[in-house]
Design a protein around this motif. Structure first.
Motif, PDB file in Angstrom:
ATOM      1  N   UNK A 190     -34.876 -27.721 -22.594  1.00  0.00           N
ATOM      2  CA  UNK A 190     -35.324 -26.781 -21.577  1.00  0.00           C
ATOM      3  C   UNK A 190     -34.370 -26.786 -20.379  1.00  0.00           C
ATOM      4  N   UNK A 191     -33.925 -27.984 -19.971  1.00  0.00           N
ATOM      5  CA  UNK A 191     -32.989 -28.069 -18.856  1.00  0.00           C
ATOM      6  C   UNK A 191     -31.674 -27.378 -19.196  1.00  0.00           C
ATOM      7  N   UNK A 192     -31.145 -27.609 -20.390  1.00  0.00           N
ATOM      8  CA  UNK A 192     -29.884 -26.988 -20.787  1.00  0.00           C
ATOM      9  C   UNK A 192     -30.017 -25.477 -20.875  1.00  0.00           C
ATOM     10  N   UNK A 193     -31.094 -24.981 -21.496  1.00  0.00           N
ATOM     11  CA  UNK A 193     -31.285 -23.537 -21.581  1.00  0.00           C
ATOM     12  C   UNK A 193     -31.394 -22.899 -20.216  1.00  0.00           C
ATOM     13  N   UNK A 194     -32.134 -23.563 -19.328  1.00  0.00           N
ATOM     14  CA  UNK A 194     -32.274 -23.055 -17.959  1.00  0.00           C
ATOM     15  C   UNK A 194     -30.921 -23.019 -17.250  1.00  0.00           C
ATOM     16  N   UNK A 195     -30.142 -24.080 -17.372  1.00  0.00           N
ATOM     17  CA  UNK A 195     -28.854 -24.155 -16.680  1.00  0.00           C
ATOM     18  C   UNK A 195     -27.840 -23.184 -17.272  1.00  0.00           C
ATOM     19  N   UNK A 196     -27.877 -22.984 -18.590  1.00  0.00           N
ATOM     20  CA  UNK A 196     -26.975 -22.007 -19.196  1.00  0.00           C
ATOM     21  C   UNK A 196     -27.291 -20.591 -18.700  1.00  0.00           C
ATOM     22  N   UNK A 197     -28.579 -20.251 -18.642  1.00  0.00           N
ATOM     23  CA  UNK A 197     -28.969 -18.933 -18.128  1.00  0.00           C
ATOM     24  C   UNK A 197     -28.555 -18.787 -16.671  1.00  0.00           C
ATOM     25  N   UNK A 198     -28.739 -19.857 -15.895  1.00  0.00           N
ATOM     26  CA  UNK A 198     -28.340 -19.810 -14.496  1.00  0.00           C
ATOM     27  C   UNK A 198     -26.842 -19.706 -14.322  1.00  0.00           C
ATOM     28  N   UNK A 199     -26.084 -20.446 -15.127  1.00  0.00           N
ATOM     29  CA  UNK A 199     -24.623 -20.412 -15.020  1.00  0.00           C
ATOM     30  C   UNK A 199     -24.066 -19.045 -15.378  1.00  0.00           C
ATOM     31  N   UNK A 200     -24.601 -18.437 -16.424  1.00  0.00           N
ATOM     32  CA  UNK A 200     -24.147 -17.099 -16.811  1.00  0.00           C
ATOM     33  C   UNK A 200     -24.436 -16.093 -15.696  1.00  0.00           C
ATOM     34  N   UNK A 201     -25.651 -16.147 -15.150  1.00  0.00           N
ATOM     35  CA  UNK A 201     -26.024 -15.226 -14.077  1.00  0.00           C
ATOM     36  C   UNK A 201     -25.142 -15.413 -12.856  1.00  0.00           C
ATOM     37  N   UNK A 202     -25.006 -16.667 -12.427  1.00  0.00           N
ATOM     38  CA  UNK A 202     -24.184 -16.947 -11.250  1.00  0.00           C
ATOM     39  C   UNK A 202     -22.715 -16.640 -11.509  1.00  0.00           C
ATOM     40  N   UNK A 203     -22.234 -16.936 -12.711  1.00  0.00           N
ATOM     41  CA  UNK A 203     -20.833 -16.672 -13.041  1.00  0.00           C
ATOM     42  C   UNK A 203     -20.501 -15.185 -12.969  1.00  0.00           C
ATOM     43  N   UNK A 204     -21.421 -14.342 -13.439  1.00  0.00           N
ATOM     44  CA  UNK A 204     -21.196 -12.892 -13.367  1.00  0.00           C
ATOM     45  C   UNK A 204     -21.134 -12.431 -11.911  1.00  0.00           C
ATOM     46  N   UNK A 205     -22.065 -12.916 -11.089  1.00  0.00           N
ATOM     47  CA  UNK A 205     -22.063 -12.538  -9.670  1.00  0.00           C
ATOM     48  C   UNK A 205     -20.800 -13.049  -8.982  1.00  0.00           C
ATOM     49  N   UNK A 206     -20.418 -14.303  -9.289  1.00  0.00           N
ATOM     50  CA  UNK A 206     -19.218 -14.893  -8.711  1.00  0.00           C
ATOM     51  C   UNK A 206     -17.974 -14.077  -9.077  1.00  0.00           C
ATOM     52  N   UNK A 207     -17.889 -13.621 -10.332  1.00  0.00           N
ATOM     53  CA  UNK A 207     -16.731 -12.843 -10.774  1.00  0.00           C
ATOM     54  C   UNK A 207     -16.700 -11.469 -10.114  1.00  0.00           C
ATOM     55  N   UNK A 208     -17.862 -10.814 -10.029  1.00  0.00           N
ATOM     56  CA  UNK A 208     -17.918  -9.486  -9.424  1.00  0.00           C
ATOM     57  C   UNK A 208     -17.539  -9.551  -7.941  1.00  0.00           C
ATOM     58  N   UNK A 209     -18.020 -10.587  -7.255  1.00  0.00           N
ATOM     59  CA  UNK A 209     -17.728 -10.728  -5.828  1.00  0.00           C
ATOM     60  C   UNK A 209     -16.349 -11.321  -5.546  1.00  0.00           C
ATOM     61  N   UNK A 210     -15.680 -11.790  -6.581  1.00  0.00           N
ATOM     62  CA  UNK A 210     -14.336 -12.366  -6.448  1.00  0.00           C
ATOM     63  C   UNK A 210     -14.311 -13.461  -5.384  1.00  0.00           C
TER      64      UNK A 210
END
Length: 341
Positions: free
Chosen positions: A42-62
């Motif tokens: 559960x922790x890994x699934x939660x963190x993977x979902x969070x990392x993907x979400x944050x990574x997309x925002x981080x990339x878009x905002x450069x």
């Protein structure tokens, strides 16, 4: 000018409110998803979902990569808070009810206050101490009343929640200096990624359990990653960059009161009068700790950051004697936490 000042003061408060509401919802979602997923998966699934979400925002905002000086805090908070804390909390919630878990984990703000005063030089004004005392009494009332109402708690579960609280406190205190070097989105994104790496040994369990888990449990896991992790940890970092760790820790005492309400609405755990009274105490304590004393002459000494060499110099340069809760002025040329670069 007045509108700009008011907005700068209101944004950290709004960010703290979003954080508290979403973190309270996490206790309920963990209870539901925990029936289908083991703690590590559960922790890994939660963190993977969070990392993907944050990574997309981080990339878009450069946003760019965090500076080298911020990485120690990012790594420590990633391992302790994003990684160890989430596994321990998930495991603890399998052994205790939501009220007891919220109670025990809320030892964390007390530890944050002690560590913040010792390592960060955070001030400990009487209003903060009084508010934390009232809120902790409320958290105790909530936890005891919900457990007595049929929840039940094991000693092992309580120990796990205490370990989660300790990891949470150490992670917050480690994260604070990093926010003086990098933006809130940067610190949260890479901290979440570090936590996901720490939990990779549970990848086999996640794949196996996801194949048989009900859709609702998987939705809860993704929800935990996108909202209580990606969004709430970012709003937390935004607010933490603009106040002391002790003050932010005290704000999280609103969580048990909200857990009571959400457990009632979602899990059908009807609160009794004692539980409701404890929730009111939690909220009253937060109000006291967030209130401001009457202005007095003279400037307060700037808080010192002493976690590691170099952080103190940058932290001292970034601070002025601003009133508690006000946005912290930064040196000229230093981007504001969470701003696009």
């Amino acid at each position: 000018m007045m509108n700009t000042t008011s907005r700068r003061r209101a944004l950290p408060v709004a960010a703290a409110v979003v954080t508290v509401v979403l973190w309270a919802s996490a206790f309920v979602a963990i209870r539901r998803a925990g029936d289908a997923y083991s703690p590590g998966a559960l922790a890994l699934g939660r963190l993977l979902a969070g990392t993907v979400t944050l990574g997309l925002i981080w990339a878009v905002r450069r946003e760019g990569w965090p500076p080298r000086s911020a990485w120690r805090g990012i790594l420590l908070s990633g391992v302790l808070w994003f990684g160890f804390y989430m596994v321990a909390l998930n495991w603890g919630e399998r052994e205790v009810d939501a009220g007891t878990a919220a109670l025990v984990v809320n030892v964390g703000p007390l530890l944050i206050a002690l560590l913040g005063a010792r390592l960060l030089g955070d001030p400990m004004p009487p209003r903060l101490l009084a508010g934390m005392a009232v809120s902790f009494a409320g958290a105790v009332t909530v936890g005891v009343s919900m457990s007595a109402g049929g929840g039940g708690a094991s000693l092992f579960g309580v120990v796990l929640c205490l370990l989660a609280a300790a990891a949470y406190a150490c992670g917050v205190v480690a994260q604070k200096p990093a926010l003086g070097q990098a933006g809130a989105l940067q610190v949260t994104t890479f901290g979440c990624a570090v936590g996901a790496v720490v939990c990779l040994p549970f990848a086999g369990q996640l794949v196996s359990e996801a194949a048989h888990a009900p859709v609702g449990a998987t939705v809860d896991m993704v929800y935990l990653g996108v909202f209580p992790t990606a969004l709430a940890f970012t709003t937390w970092a935004y607010a933490l960059a603009r106040t002391t760790a002790s003050r932010m820790g005290a704000t999280t005492y609103a969580v048990p009161a909200l857990v009571v309400l959400m457990s009632w609405l979602v899990l059908g755990e009807v609160p009794g009068p004692l539980t409701l009274g404890g929730g009111v105490l939690c909220l009253a304590g937060v109000a006291v700790s967030r209130s401001r004393a009457a202005a007095r002459g003279g400037e307060r000494p700037a808080a010192r950051t002493r976690l590691w060499p170099g952080a103190e110099l940058r932290g001292r340069a970034a601070r002025t004697a601003a009133p508690e809760g006000d946005p912290v002025p930064r040196p000229e040329g230093t981007p504001e936490a969470g701003s696009a670069r």
